[in-house]
Design a protein around this motif. Structure first.
Motif, short mmCIF file in Angstrom:
data_model
loop_
_atom_site.label_atom_id
_atom_site.label_comp_id
_atom_site.label_asym_id
_atom_site.label_seq_id
_atom_site.Cartn_x
_atom_site.Cartn_y
_atom_site.Cartn_z
N LEU A 120 -3.21 53.26 48.63
CA LEU A 120 -4.18 53.14 47.95
C LEU A 120 -4.20 51.81 47.15
O LEU A 120 -5.15 50.98 47.07
N ALA A 121 -3.28 51.48 46.60
CA ALA A 121 -2.86 50.29 45.62
C ALA A 121 -2.86 49.07 46.52
O ALA A 121 -3.55 48.18 46.08
N VAL A 145 -3.33 43.35 45.20
CA VAL A 145 -2.07 42.64 45.44
C VAL A 145 -1.18 43.27 44.27
O VAL A 145 -1.62 42.67 43.06
N PRO A 146 -0.31 44.23 44.42
CA PRO A 146 0.60 44.52 43.22
C PRO A 146 1.94 43.93 43.18
O PRO A 146 2.55 43.63 44.34
N ARG A 147 2.46 43.58 42.13
CA ARG A 147 3.68 43.16 42.08
C ARG A 147 4.29 43.77 40.73
O ARG A 147 3.66 43.87 39.80
N VAL A 188 3.32 46.22 35.74
CA VAL A 188 2.87 45.77 37.08
C VAL A 188 1.65 45.09 36.90
O VAL A 188 0.59 45.66 36.10
N GLU A 189 1.41 44.14 37.63
CA GLU A 189 0.22 43.57 37.72
C GLU A 189 -0.27 43.85 39.13
O GLU A 189 0.29 43.89 40.38
N LEU A 190 -1.56 44.27 39.15
CA LEU A 190 -2.47 44.41 40.27
C LEU A 190 -3.61 43.32 40.41
O LEU A 190 -4.49 43.60 39.42
N VAL A 191 -3.87 42.90 41.29
CA VAL A 191 -4.78 41.74 41.36
C VAL A 191 -5.76 42.34 42.33
O VAL A 191 -5.44 42.40 43.70
N PRO A 192 -7.13 42.59 42.37
CA PRO A 192 -7.91 42.90 43.09
C PRO A 192 -8.12 42.00 44.18
O PRO A 192 -8.43 40.81 44.10
#
Length: 281
Positions: A175-176, A181-183, A204-208
């Motif tokens: 799903l993520a 884009v997660p890191r 955690v960074e998640l950029v749509p």
């Protein structure tokens, strides 16, 4: 204009307001202002953004977000004991902090901020995963936020960024990674929190993504992924029976061997399964 007096140390605020962290609320407070400043800076320039924070507690990260220049912070806090402490922060930053008392899981957050907002939070552990899943299922897409900078238990962070083939790879990774884009940015030692949790935490960074990794109906993708990983030790020809359809035609249409297991499939393969499921309905 007379400068406002500096805010008191967080430990003093906690003692004065009786803010002992409650396990039932998943609370673990960050008191190190150098660390909260590092977290706030990890979200990038905040000057032109509203920032949504969930679970601010006594306001350590809230202070940092405001200090780093957030145009406006909306802090959602369920624990009524913390409201007075947060109101002190609001006085120190006139017109820039809005405090919302309530349950974040039951709050329509997009109505509280001007898009594109940024979400930055030391999430309460007991609601971190459902909050993330809710943000990932936002409609329409692209969402009303342009980044998520969130604290999780290290084990959850590893599940978010996991790749196919490992034990950590599952529903959360699919799903993520489908829509963002997660890191993992960095780890935070348990001793940095009050009280210290049992495990290390990770930011955690998640950029749509502008468009998801592959085409799929989000509701049907969720159903397919939940079915596949609900019995992850079984082959897909067995685990997908819980969808209420014969799995073999679905797998054939998606070009997936029936003997494969959920943890072996890429995000794109799950999307192909979701499209085949949609076509069969």
């Amino acid at each position: 204009m007379t400068p406002l007096p500096p805010l008191p140390p967080l430990r003093e605020v906690i003692a004065r307001h009786g803010l002992a962290a409650q396990k039932s609320l998943g609370q673990n407070f960050l008191l190190d202002l150098n660390l909260t400043g590092r977290i706030a800076r990890s979200a990038g320039s905040l000057d032109d953004h509203d920032v949504l924070e969930v679970g601010p507690g006594p306001g350590g990260l809230t202070r940092a977000l405001l200090e780093e220049g957030a145009r406006r912070v909306v802090a959602i806090e369920r624990d009524r004991r913390c409201i007075a402490a947060l109101e002190e922060v609001a006085v120190a930053y006139p017109g820039r902090l809005e405090i919302v008392e309530g349950d974040a899981l039951a709050t329509d957050m997009k109505t509280l901020v001007k898009a594109p907002a940024r979400i930055v939070a030391n999430l309460p552990y007991n609601i971190a995963t459902p909050l993330l899943v809710g943000w990932l299922q936002t409609e329409p897409w692209p969402p009303w936020y342009d980044s998520l900078t969130l604290m999780f238990q290290r084990e959850v962070a590893e599940r978010i960024v996991a790749q196919p083939g490992g034990k950590a790879y599952g529903r959360l990774a699919v799903l993520a990674q489908w829509r963002t884009v997660p890191r993992i940015l960095f780890d935070i030692d348990r001793r940095a929190f009050t009280p210290p949790p049992a495990v290390t935490s990770s930011l955690v960074e998640l950029v749509p993504r502008k468009t998801p990794l592959a085409e799929a109906d989000p509701r049907l993708l969720e159903r397919v992924v939940a079915a596949a990983f609900g019995q992850r030790r079984k082959m897909l020809r067995a685990s997908l029976k819980s969808l209420g359809h014969d799995p073999l035609p679905l797998l054939e249409a998606a070009g997936i061997e029936p003997t494969r297991r959920a943890e072996e499939l890429s995000v794109e393969a799950f999307c192909a399964l979701a499209r085949a499921f949609a076509a069969s309905r």
